[in-house]
Design a protein around this motif. Structure first.
Motif, PDB file in Angstrom:
ATOM      1  N   ASP A 154      -0.687  -0.233  -7.198  1.00 38.69           N
ATOM      2  CA  ASP A 154      -0.960  -0.034  -5.540  1.00 38.69           C
ATOM      3  C   ASP A 154      -1.669  -0.918  -5.202  1.00 38.69           C
ATOM      4  OD1 ASP A 154      -1.136   0.858  -3.151  1.00 38.69           O
ATOM      5  OD2 ASP A 154      -1.814   2.929  -3.586  1.00 38.69           O
ATOM      6  N   TYR A 213       5.563   1.925  -4.051  1.00 39.79           N
ATOM      7  CA  TYR A 213       4.855   2.269  -5.461  1.00 39.79           C
ATOM      8  C   TYR A 213       5.357   3.546  -5.874  1.00 39.79           C
ATOM      9  CZ  TYR A 213       0.917   3.951  -7.894  1.00 39.79           C
ATOM     10  OH  TYR A 213      -0.186   4.353  -8.986  1.00 39.79           O
ATOM     11  N   SER A 242       0.780  -1.111   0.018  1.00 36.06           N
ATOM     12  CA  SER A 242      -0.053   0.127  -0.067  1.00 36.06           C
ATOM     13  C   SER A 242       0.883   1.016  -0.098  1.00 36.06           C
ATOM     14  CB  SER A 242      -0.850   0.099   1.277  1.00 36.06           C
ATOM     15  OG  SER A 242      -1.545   1.099   1.259  1.00 36.06           O
ATOM     16  N   SER A 243       0.422   2.175  -0.896  1.00 35.23           N
ATOM     17  CA  SER A 243       1.091   3.291  -0.914  1.00 35.23           C
ATOM     18  C   SER A 243       0.738   4.412   0.271  1.00 35.23           C
ATOM     19  CB  SER A 243       0.718   3.961  -2.159  1.00 35.23           C
ATOM     20  OG  SER A 243      -0.649   4.508  -1.997  1.00 35.23           O
TER      21      SER A 243
END
Length: 290
Positions: free
Chosen positions: A116, A97, A90-91
């Protein structure tokens, strides 16, 4: 067109599974003292947990350097790849990412399609597996659209149980007083991903009750996916026997679901601590045999 699939090290996919589907890895880093280690390359889990137990402050973690990512892309280009689907945790919890996006703009001759995942660990790996197993079966745009749909919470989801509040306290997410009170009350937070962020789901007294609560939520969600090819994963943080027992119990309850056992490596375990457990799944068909 020749498509490569890349995933970062926090997917913790088995090496033989990545070899089977030619999934390349970009490692994140864990920093212990003044020494930086590439996850899954420079430090093993046993050494990491031994070192972390001895530290008053948590190890630090960092995303892959842009330079490392550029080197990976250049090597893929030299192998004849024109495109790379790059799946990342997860960004909202890591800049990995964004590093992929930046590196992709720096290397000519190969186009990076960064994903993402909005989640982490083996559950993130489901997306990389789906991409690798379908990249030669469907048009690239269709596959990218499928990955965006796959990562939606209704299709791919996970819950995590924190066994000790020590790492949350050391990392500044709890005060000393909160950690002490929580420990005395044997509070075991259940966490989930919501809008790509890790958020509290519930706080439960005792780990056994927390596991039972996650099972209840899992049962509710599985009732919505009776006709889908669900693959689930139990994830542990240096608690393999406990994780395996939970997986075996779930297998008996859900004989039609494929279950796998995975682990939290150094980067994620730094934040969740030792003894954490997770349960995640996807409703998309993925092959996890190796």
């Amino acid at each position: 067109m020749k498509i490569a699939v890349v995933v970062d090290s926090t997917s913790y996919l088995p090496g033989r599974l990545k070899e089977k589907y030619d999934i390349r890895t970009i490692p994140l880093n864990v920093i212990i003292g003044e020494q930086s280690y590439k996850e899954d390359e420079d430090i093993d889990n046993d050494t990491f947990f031994d070192r972390m137990r001895e530290m008053e402050e948590l190890p630090r973690t960092s995303q892959p350097s842009i330079g490392d990512y550029i080197l990976l892309l250049e090597s893929l280009r030299e192998e004849g790849y024109t495109d790379a689907i790059s799946v990342h945790l997860s960004s909202q919890i890591s800049g990995t990412y964004q590093s992929a996006m930046t590196a992709g703009q720096s290397v000519e001759g190969i186009e990076v399609h960064a994903i993402d995942s909005e989640i982490a660990c083996y559950v993130q790996g489901f997306l990389a597996l789906y991409a690798a197993q379908n990249k030669d079966r469907m048009p690239l745009d269709d596959l990218l659209g499928q990955l965006e749909e796959m990562k939606r919470r209704k299709n791919t989801n996970a819950y995590f149980i924190v066994d000790t509040l020590s790492n949350l306290q050391k990392g500044g997410r709890l005060t000393n007083a909160q950690a002490l009170i929580g420990s005395l009350l044997k509070v075991k937070p259940i966490l989930e991903f919501e809008s790509a962020r890790i958020v509290p789901f519930e706080k439960i007294r005792t780990k056994k009750k927390a596991m039972k609560r996650v099972e209840e939520v899992f049962a509710e969600e599985m009732a919505l996916h009776k006709d889908k090819p669900v693959t689930a994963v139990v994830i542990h943080s240096n608690a393999e026997e406990e994780g395996r027992r939970w997986m075996d119990s779930l297998k008996q309850q859900y004989p039609g679901i494929t279950f796998r056992l995975s682990y939290f490596g150094p980067v994620i375990a730094t934040h969740l601590g030792e003894g954490a457990l997770g349960l995640g799944y996807t409703t998309y068909e993925v092959d996890t045999e190796y």
